[in-house]
Design a protein around this motif. Structure first.
Motif, PDB file in Angstrom:
ATOM      1  N   CYS A 147       0.853  -1.189   0.000  1.00  0.00           N
ATOM      2  CA  CYS A 147       0.000   0.000   0.000  1.00  0.00           C
ATOM      3  C   CYS A 147       0.891   1.242   0.000  1.00  0.00           C
ATOM      4  O   CYS A 147       1.816   1.345   0.810  1.00  0.00           O
ATOM      5  N   PRO A 148       0.620   2.198  -0.884  1.00  0.00           N
ATOM      6  CA  PRO A 148       1.435   3.411  -0.913  1.00  0.00           C
ATOM      7  C   PRO A 148       1.188   4.333   0.281  1.00  0.00           C
ATOM      8  O   PRO A 148       1.934   5.286   0.482  1.00  0.00           O
ATOM      9  N   VAL A 149       0.163   4.050   1.087  1.00  0.00           N
ATOM     10  CA  VAL A 149      -0.103   4.868   2.270  1.00  0.00           C
ATOM     11  C   VAL A 149       0.569   4.263   3.502  1.00  0.00           C
ATOM     12  O   VAL A 149       1.395   4.890   4.148  1.00  0.00           O
ATOM     13  N   CYS A 150       0.229   3.006   3.824  1.00  0.00           N
ATOM     14  CA  CYS A 150       0.679   2.414   5.079  1.00  0.00           C
ATOM     15  C   CYS A 150       1.786   1.373   4.923  1.00  0.00           C
ATOM     16  O   CYS A 150       2.394   0.976   5.908  1.00  0.00           O
ATOM     17  N   GLY A 151       2.025   0.886   3.710  1.00  0.00           N
ATOM     18  CA  GLY A 151       3.061  -0.108   3.476  1.00  0.00           C
ATOM     19  C   GLY A 151       2.626  -1.545   3.682  1.00  0.00           C
ATOM     20  O   GLY A 151       3.405  -2.462   3.484  1.00  0.00           O
ATOM     21  N   ALA A 152       1.367  -1.759   4.079  1.00  0.00           N
ATOM     22  CA  ALA A 152       0.861  -3.121   4.268  1.00  0.00           C
ATOM     23  C   ALA A 152       0.644  -3.797   2.916  1.00  0.00           C
ATOM     24  O   ALA A 152       0.613  -3.138   1.875  1.00  0.00           O
ATOM     25  N   GLU A 153       0.489  -5.105   2.953  1.00  0.00           N
ATOM     26  CA  GLU A 153       0.183  -5.859   1.734  1.00  0.00           C
ATOM     27  C   GLU A 153      -1.141  -5.335   1.168  1.00  0.00           C
ATOM     28  O   GLU A 153      -2.105  -5.136   1.893  1.00  0.00           O
ATOM     29  N   ALA A 154      -1.158  -5.088  -0.125  1.00  0.00           N
ATOM     30  CA  ALA A 154      -2.352  -4.549  -0.782  1.00  0.00           C
ATOM     31  C   ALA A 154      -2.482  -5.180  -2.159  1.00  0.00           C
ATOM     32  O   ALA A 154      -1.551  -5.789  -2.673  1.00  0.00           O
ATOM     33  N   GLU A 155      -3.650  -4.992  -2.737  1.00  0.00           N
ATOM     34  CA  GLU A 155      -3.921  -5.523  -4.068  1.00  0.00           C
ATOM     35  C   GLU A 155      -3.932  -4.383  -5.082  1.00  0.00           C
ATOM     36  O   GLU A 155      -4.530  -3.333  -4.831  1.00  0.00           O
ATOM     37  N   ASP A 156      -3.261  -4.589  -6.195  1.00  0.00           N
ATOM     38  CA  ASP A 156      -3.271  -3.623  -7.293  1.00  0.00           C
ATOM     39  C   ASP A 156      -4.504  -3.917  -8.132  1.00  0.00           C
ATOM     40  O   ASP A 156      -4.588  -4.943  -8.786  1.00  0.00           O
ATOM     41  N   LEU A 157      -5.479  -3.022  -8.083  1.00  0.00           N
ATOM     42  CA  LEU A 157      -6.736  -3.193  -8.800  1.00  0.00           C
ATOM     43  C   LEU A 157      -6.794  -2.347 -10.067  1.00  0.00           C
ATOM     44  O   LEU A 157      -7.867  -2.192 -10.654  1.00  0.00           O
ATOM     45  N   SER A 158      -5.661  -1.814 -10.471  1.00  0.00           N
ATOM     46  CA  SER A 158      -5.596  -0.930 -11.637  1.00  0.00           C
ATOM     47  C   SER A 158      -6.028  -1.654 -12.901  1.00  0.00           C
ATOM     48  O   SER A 158      -5.820  -2.853 -13.053  1.00  0.00           O
ATOM     49  N   SER A 159      -6.626  -0.876 -13.779  1.00  0.00           N
ATOM     50  CA  SER A 159      -7.013  -1.406 -15.087  1.00  0.00           C
ATOM     51  C   SER A 159      -6.549  -0.421 -16.148  1.00  0.00           C
ATOM     52  O   SER A 159      -6.112   0.678 -15.837  1.00  0.00           O
ATOM     53  N   GLY A 160      -6.676  -0.801 -17.391  1.00  0.00           N
ATOM     54  CA  GLY A 160      -6.290   0.082 -18.486  1.00  0.00           C
ATOM     55  C   GLY A 160      -7.225   1.257 -18.654  1.00  0.00           C
ATOM     56  O   GLY A 160      -6.938   2.184 -19.399  1.00  0.00           O
ATOM     57  N   GLU A 161      -8.327   1.261 -17.927  1.00  0.00           N
ATOM     58  CA  GLU A 161      -9.329   2.326 -18.054  1.00  0.00           C
ATOM     59  C   GLU A 161      -9.005   3.549 -17.203  1.00  0.00           C
ATOM     60  O   GLU A 161      -9.600   4.598 -17.372  1.00  0.00           O
ATOM     61  N   PHE A 162      -8.073   3.418 -16.240  1.00  0.00           N
ATOM     62  CA  PHE A 162      -7.758   4.508 -15.324  1.00  0.00           C
ATOM     63  C   PHE A 162      -6.283   4.845 -15.434  1.00  0.00           C
ATOM     64  O   PHE A 162      -5.427   3.954 -15.390  1.00  0.00           O
ATOM     65  N   ASP A 163      -5.960   6.134 -15.526  1.00  0.00           N
ATOM     66  CA  ASP A 163      -4.579   6.591 -15.628  1.00  0.00           C
ATOM     67  C   ASP A 163      -4.034   6.833 -14.220  1.00  0.00           C
ATOM     68  O   ASP A 163      -4.063   7.954 -13.717  1.00  0.00           O
ATOM     69  N   GLY A 164      -3.606   5.759 -13.580  1.00  0.00           N
ATOM     70  CA  GLY A 164      -3.088   5.853 -12.228  1.00  0.00           C
ATOM     71  C   GLY A 164      -3.100   4.497 -11.558  1.00  0.00           C
ATOM     72  O   GLY A 164      -3.104   3.460 -12.218  1.00  0.00           O
ATOM     73  N   LEU A 165      -3.122   4.519 -10.241  1.00  0.00           N
ATOM     74  CA  LEU A 165      -3.045   3.311  -9.434  1.00  0.00           C
ATOM     75  C   LEU A 165      -4.330   3.172  -8.628  1.00  0.00           C
ATOM     76  O   LEU A 165      -4.758   4.115  -7.960  1.00  0.00           O
ATOM     77  N   ILE A 166      -4.935   1.998  -8.671  1.00  0.00           N
ATOM     78  CA  ILE A 166      -6.106   1.695  -7.847  1.00  0.00           C
ATOM     79  C   ILE A 166      -5.673   0.629  -6.853  1.00  0.00           C
ATOM     80  O   ILE A 166      -5.133  -0.405  -7.236  1.00  0.00           O
TER      81      ILE A 166
END
Length: 74
Positions: free
Chosen positions: A3-22
């Protein structure tokens, strides 16, 4: 991924539809960071990242994931 906020394990939910990180984090929840804001967001210290995500949550319509943009970094 971490996670870019807390550093815990997180899932990258990004898709090609969004210009950034989900992100899906068990601690911070579901949120997005625009590509334009990502590098500056990652340079913030922990407390600043938490405060920025909190501002993004307050500016987001209920039911939508918070979006950290360049404006939220100010």
């Amino acid at each position: 991924m971490q996670c870019p906020v807390c550093g815990a394990e997180a899932e990258d939910l990004s898709s090609g539809e969004f210009d950034g990180l989900i992100v899906g984090c068990k601690r911070c929840g579901h949120f997005a960071v625009s590509d334009a804001a990502l590098n500056d967001f990652l340079r913030l210290d922990f407390d600043q990242r938490v405060a920025t995500l909190d501002r993004a949550r307050k500016a987001t319509e209920p039911g939508s994931p918070p979006l950290v943009t360049v404006a939220a970094l100010d």
